[in-house]
Design an enzyme around this catalytic site. Structure first.
Site, PDB file in Angstrom:
ATOM      1  NE  ARG A   1      -0.291  21.295  -9.367  1.00 58.73           N
ATOM      2  CZ  ARG A   1       0.067  22.533  -9.038  1.00 58.73           C
ATOM      3  NH1 ARG A   1       1.041  23.125  -9.697  1.00 58.73           N
ATOM      4  NH2 ARG A   1      -0.551  23.188  -8.072  1.00 58.73           N
TER       5      ARG A   1
ATOM      6  NE  ARG B   1      -3.081  26.016  -4.482  1.00 54.83           N
ATOM      7  CZ  ARG B   1      -1.752  26.079  -4.418  1.00 54.83           C
ATOM      8  NH1 ARG B   1      -1.052  26.321  -5.495  1.00 54.83           N
ATOM      9  NH2 ARG B   1      -1.128  25.869  -3.277  1.00 54.83           N
TER      10      ARG B   1
ATOM     11  NE  ARG C   1       1.319  21.065  -4.616  1.00 53.28           N
ATOM     12  CZ  ARG C   1       1.643  22.069  -5.414  1.00 53.28           C
ATOM     13  NH1 ARG C   1       2.613  21.924  -6.299  1.00 53.28           N
ATOM     14  NH2 ARG C   1       0.999  23.217  -5.355  1.00 53.28           N
TER      15      ARG C   1
END
Ligand SMILES: Nc1nc2c(ncn2[C@@H]2O[C@H](COP(=O)(O)OP(=O)(O)O)[C@@H](O)[C@H]2O)c(=O)[nH]1
Ligand SMILES: Nc1ncnc2c1ncn2[C@@H]1O[C@H](COP(=O)(O)OP(=O)(O)O)[C@@H](O)[C@H]1O
Length: 392
Positions: free
Chosen positions: A273, A284, A180
């Site tokens: 996020r 997820r 990320r």
């Protein structure tokens, strides 16, 4: 379980043996060998020609032959030195003492038939031995933290490491997923290639690994050792499959599962996020349901934390780790004792007596107490008590 007889063999029986992997000469004076059942383990020289790693070779008495291939050595072993003493302990372990070394580098354990080694032998389909270093003091168990993506594991771990930097260290996992934008290689993860990671798994370099959300993740033995070597308590952020593997290994850990207050809140946190695509978020969330179910019912986790209010959850985490405002937060200070170069070693129950010999002897007796040791390969063998007893 009964204890194997403890004895030393300075030179292997059946001298003049040959082997298929280039042991060119007889065992040298500074090498030592230990017999367990039908096998002798020669400890000395170096591993595959690398001068930085002490070698281990196996001789089978029934066939009077050396094992054809060098065993796969797991964990980081000691560097070669001027000589070694070795003694057989319970559960397929050999205590190896480096002669003339400082106490933080002198006590080593070679596991040749421990539960971990047996498991790895089965998994890898080859001969395996594993090293772990003896760490003095009351070092505490590693901490395994699992929970669905977005529940706040990383946030809680960051808080703990920030408040207690000298107490906790993070086991940096390997992953095949892309970094990320804020993630640093070697800090958050070791970002790696699938083929490279699969080869390393095959070479026995991993304590555990799992495929999670379509990527490969794993904890290398070295990543745990690096933290424990620095005297810190190791934190592993791994999924439920990984936690199951660790539970089955010899790593004696505390297992914590973090739950979200609701699936809706989990989804909100994941979106807020802002690190995943919509497709990844959906994946997820789908996996989260199964993970929460497994986390609550698998019997792996002895502690379930609900991360609703962050401060509250953090306080509960510290409580279950036994950290409160009065508790000391630093590791145990251990003063150094040098193990004499010339010595004899005797084993009486859980105590190893190391008596200096030779002309310059000061007759100090060093007592190594194995009563409270725990852990072992992979990682470290911990909780060793070493005392120097003045002779009157
Ligand atoms: N088995 C295993 N799982 C890991 C490891 N490292 C991370 N994970 C898990 O992989 C999952 C995804 O991690 P990550 O991609 O960082 O996403 P995040 O959990 O949403 O921050 C999480 O459940 C982690 O706990 C590892 O070394 N082994
Ligand atoms: N108790 C909480 N309340 C609200 N937001 C939280 C809470 N705990 C964590 N978060 C936020 O949720 C997001 C996911 O947390 P993170 O630590 O990355 O989860 P994980 O490591 O479990 O995937 C982050 O943006 C974090 O700031």
């Amino acid at each position: 379980m009964g204890e194997a007889p403890a004895f030393f063999v300075d030179h292997l029986e059946n001298g003049g043996h040959t082997n298929g992997f280039g042991l060119k000469s007889e065992p040298r004076d500074k090498d030592t060998s230990v017999q367990i059942g039908d096998r002798s383990y020669l400890i000395g020289g170096n591993h595959e020609g690398n001068p930085l790693f002490l070698g281990v070779q196996i001789h089978d008495k029934t066939t009077n032959k050396w094992c054809v291939s060098i065993p796969t050595v797991l964990g980081t072993g000691p560097k070669p030195c001027k000589g070694y003493s070795a003694i057989v302990l319970k559960q397929g372990r050999i205590l190896v003492i480096k002669k003339g070394s400082a106490s933080d580098d002198s006590i080593w354990f070679l596991e040749v038939d421990s539960p971990f080694v047996r498991e790895q032998r089965k998994l890898l389909g080859k001969e395996v031995v594993a090293w772990s270093k003896g760490v003095r003091g009351n070092a505490e168990k590693p901490i395994v933290i699992s929970g669905p993506s977005g529940v706040g594991k990383g946030t809680l771990i960051t808080m703990l490491m920030k408040e207690f930097p000298s107490m906790f260290g993070f086991s940096v996992s390997h992953t095949t997923r892309s970094p990320r934008c804020m993630e640093k290689n070697g800090v958050h993860y070791h970002f790696t290639d699938k083929t490279v990671m699969e080869k390393e798994i095959n070479d026995g370099k991993f304590l555990e690994f799992a495929s999670v959300h379509g990527n490969l993740y794993g904890t290398s033995i070295e990543s745990v050792e690096v933290v424990t070597d620095s005297g810190k308590r190791c934190i592993l952020d791994i999924d439920v499959q990984g936690a199951r593997s660790v539970k089955a290994s010899s790593l004696d850990a505390v297992f914590i599962f973090v739950c979200p207050p609701s699936m809706k809140e989990l989804e909100d946190r994941l979106r807020a996020r802002g690190t995943e695509t919509e497709e990844q978020i959906q994946k997820r969330l789908r996996n989260a349901e199964a993970e929460i179910k497994a986390g609550k019912s698998s019997g792996i986790f002895e502690h379930i934390l609900y991360n609703d209010n962050l401060e509250e959850c953090y306080k509960n985490l510290k409580n279950l780790l036994g950290i409160n405002d009065d508790a000391p937060v630093n590791g145990v200070e251990v003063e150094g004792i040098n193990l004499p170069k010339e010595h004899t070693v005797t084993k009486i129950e859980d105590k190893i007596m190391i008596q200096e010999t030779g002309e310059a002897t000061k007759n100090d007796l060093i007592v190594l107490d194995l009563a409270s040791i725990n852990g072992g390969a992979p990682g470290r063998t911990r909780g060793i008590v070493l005392d120097s007893v003045k002779s009157s």
